[in-house]
Design an enzyme around this catalytic site. Sequence first.
Site, PDB file in Angstrom:
ATOM      1  CG  HIS A 313      27.761 -23.406  41.765  1.00 29.88           C
ATOM      2  ND1 HIS A 313      27.652 -22.117  41.304  1.00 29.88           N
ATOM      3  CD2 HIS A 313      29.045 -23.769  41.603  1.00 29.88           C
ATOM      4  CE1 HIS A 313      28.835 -21.729  40.871  1.00 29.88           C
ATOM      5  NE2 HIS A 313      29.706 -22.702  41.042  1.00 29.88           N
ATOM      6  CG  ASP A 371      34.865 -28.897  42.992  1.00 26.76           C
ATOM      7  OD1 ASP A 371      35.776 -28.961  42.152  1.00 26.76           O
ATOM      8  OD2 ASP A 371      34.531 -27.858  43.567  1.00 26.76           O
TER       9      ASP A 371
END
Length: 436
Positions: A313, A371
């Site tokens: 991320h 996700d």
Amino acid sequence: MKLADNKATLSFSNGSPSVELPVYQGNIGPDVIDIRKLYGQTGMFTYDPGFLSTASCQSAITYIDGDKGELLYRGYPIEQLATQCDFLETCHLLLYGDLPNADKKAAFSQRVTMHTMVNEQMQFFLRGFRRDAHPMAVLTGLVGALSAFYHDSTDINNPEHREIAAIRLIAKMPTLVAMAYKYGVGQPYMYPRNDLSYAGNFLRMMFGTPCEDYKVNPVLERAMDRIFILHADHEQNASTSTVRLCGSSGTNPFAAIAAGVACLWGPAHGGANEACLNMLEDIQANGGVAKVGEFMNQVKDKNSGVRLMGFGHRVYKNHDPRAKLMQETCKEVLAELGLENDPLFKLAMSLEKIALEDDYFVQRKLYPNVDFYSGIVQRALGIPVNLFTGIFALARTVGWIAQLNEMISDPEYKIGRPRQLFTGSPRRDVPPLAKR
Ligand code: CMC
């Protein structure tokens, strides 16, 4: 904004006079150096592709501490919101700054509920798409088209228009996403049912048919609601920044949100859950858990172009707090549906375990993001893979609209207009065609 006691001094090695730049403090998080007058003072811009070091705005909505792995909506930790509140309370919080009390909650829910239907003409617009169109292509069109149907809420400079556009978008997104799905599978659209919860109504519009009653399963309803809460906002990510930039030109809220939907579609952003599930299915088809080691070698090989989707991320350099909540929901949903032995879940757990212990991931601080497990939950709920990003768009709509409205209400807001470092040809004359 609060001025800090210190200032930043920018000096140059060529003897040009140094400049002092004000520093501002936020309530938490890094201070910022104010470079607004830099060009006027020095004739220079700053260079920051991908905005790695640039605060593009001031905002009081969402705070992320990427090193701690902390996510706060209006100060409240995501873990508390996900376990103690529902999505509409979260929407109220993001839009208006605080959690509603019981009366406000009822009034807000009622208000949203009254706007769940879409103009009947929308279905004819939808029918213009190929049935096999990607739902994100359809949604970009449908959301943009709202501005053609709701003329009385398109003036971004009118606070009442902004408010009603916000409610309409939150209320109508589930209807539009479900319509896009039903159109793709060739089933009749289901009109919203206002006696159901936000998540329950969505599940019914997705999976109910006019032939029989649809009973909402409370475990699945709660899971859907949690997916919405976890995706509701994430400060100045690519799609939110897109919405702000698009809205900064004064365009209407529906057009600005449509721009956000388009941006979210990309696999490095909202498309990652789809890419992640596709990756898991590919590994499963090619040998499953036994082939995990081989796959990980590909991921670590820079020349392969393979990434472990659902990992890493831009902001979190520690666990994404949403990933843990999503893993919990994943276990609950699979248990409720009797799918505890789901091979993709087992595969995901084994990939996660290896990655968390592997030097490549440890050194780069790559952890599972939201996700990683959300695809498995959605698949178990019956949501097709190509609709995952549409669900994300549905949930993120409240964040986009809260951020857009915050920007428009900010007296310091200006049209967004980044500058550039030009590396092309200097001025030259067009040669005649025969000489080119
Ligand atoms: N698999 C393998 N290597 C990775 C991965 C990954 N998923 N993510 C980052 N790396 C490596 C990358 O190759 C680089 O290595 P090196 O320093 O040796 O060149 C290093 O880690 C830093 O990567 P980066 O691309 O510079 O990091 P970034 O902050 O620009 O990218 C990211 C963040 C999310 C785009 C990236 O981690 C990625 O592509 N992840 C997979 C896609 C994904 O899951 N995206 C969903 C993000 S969460 C949902 C949302 O909030 O939108």
